[in-house]
Design an enzyme around this catalytic site. Structure first.
Site, short mmCIF file in Angstrom:
data_model
loop_
_atom_site.label_atom_id
_atom_site.label_comp_id
_atom_site.label_asym_id
_atom_site.label_seq_id
_atom_site.Cartn_x
_atom_site.Cartn_y
_atom_site.Cartn_z
N LEU A 5 10.67 -20.47 -4.39
CA LEU A 5 9.57 -19.65 -3.85
C LEU A 5 8.29 -19.74 -4.71
CD1 LEU A 5 8.75 -17.19 -1.91
CD2 LEU A 5 9.45 -15.73 -3.80
N ASP A 23 0.83 -1.20 0.00
CA ASP A 23 0.00 0.00 0.00
C ASP A 23 0.87 1.26 0.00
OD1 ASP A 23 -2.30 1.48 0.02
OD2 ASP A 23 -2.71 1.23 2.16
N HIS A 61 2.83 3.20 -8.96
CA HIS A 61 2.68 1.77 -9.29
C HIS A 61 3.92 1.27 -10.03
CE1 HIS A 61 -1.26 2.15 -7.74
NE2 HIS A 61 -1.80 2.76 -8.78
#
Ligand code: FPP
Length: 246
Positions: free
Chosen positions: A132, A21, A38
């Site tokens: 991962l 955020d 972004h």
């Protein structure tokens, strides 16, 4: 000593979830459009994914676009979708090099065709990787996820495949988008907001929550390591007493 050097590798959280955020505020603070935030957020994603993989974290789940985010101005929604398409395309080679397996959760049919295709392509190309597991939550709503699990089970009851009494927590959990994944043990939210925002509500029942004032485009792997260290200092009791868990 760096945060990384202080981490006990035998006590790593298996699954870390992140609410990324603050992109908009970061850009605004620099006098730029929200979209600039972004774009810079992608650099944080790259660094955190690499840092998590390098440490040996098994699952990293990023809140990339919520179902509610569709209500943002059209310009911003389109820009995020285009950013996703170009990032997925550009990053595949790096995901392969780092042995990362890409995964996605959410109402993926809501994504524009081109985005969905790029996502499917990256998911299938990385499917055999063993490092991962990077899960992007896209068009994601936790309440929506719980309702779709209830619908799936209800359909099985209706067809006679299942009795209501057969439904238990494990079965319900297996029918969430995250079925088969361990629940996150650590949830990180950036930007100084103290909310969960409809993210993994079922899965975080026992997660440790970590909030930082840093805005997502400023967050880097050292910040991830700091959060993991904080996690390792906590006593997780799961409803028991301190004496019982020690
Ligand atoms: C929240 O900040 C961020 C988003 C809704 C989008 C997150 C997207 C990225 C980091 C880029 C794409 C990611 C990948 C994995 C390719 P905000 O816009 O809500 O910020 P604000 O609270 O300051 O307005």
């Amino acid at each position: 000593m760096s945060y990384k050097d202080q981490i006990d590798l035998l006590k790593l959280p298996r699954h870390i979830a992140v609410i990324m955020d603050g992109n908009g505020r970061w850009a605004k603070g620099k006098g730029k459009l929200r979209v600039f935030g972004h774009h810079n957020g992608v650099l944080s994603v790259r660094d955190v994914v690499e840092g998590a993989g390098e440490l040996g974290i098994e699952y990293l789940t990023l809140y990339t676009f919520s179902a509610e985010n569709w209500s943002r101005p059209k310009f911003e929604v389109i820009a995020i979708m285009e950013l996703l398409i170009s990032t997925l395309n550009k990053e595949i080679a790096k995901l392969m090099k780092n042995n990362v397996r890409l995964n996605a959760i959410g109402d993926l049919n809501m994504l524009p065709d081109k985005c969905h295709k790029e996502l499917d392509n990256a998911i299938s190309k990385t499917a055999a990787n063993t490092g991962l597991v990077l899960t992007l939550a896209l068009s994601y709503s936790s309440r929506g996820e719980i309702v779709q699990a209830a619908k799936k089970l209800a359909a099985k009851v209706q067809s006679g495949e299942l009795q209501p009494a057969d439904i238990d927590e494990k079965m319900f959990e297996d029918n969430l988008y995250t079925g088969g994944m361990p629940n996150p043990e650590l949830l990180i939210r950036t930007s100084g907001e103290y909310r969960i925002s409809n993210y993994l509500l079922w899965q975080i029942a026992y997660a440790e929550l970590y909030f930082t004032a840093k805005l997502w485009p400023d967050f880097r792997r050292e910040d991830l390591y700091e959060a993991i260290l904080d996690f390792q200092k906590r006593e997780r009791r799961f409803g028991m007493t301190s004496e019982q868990v020690n």
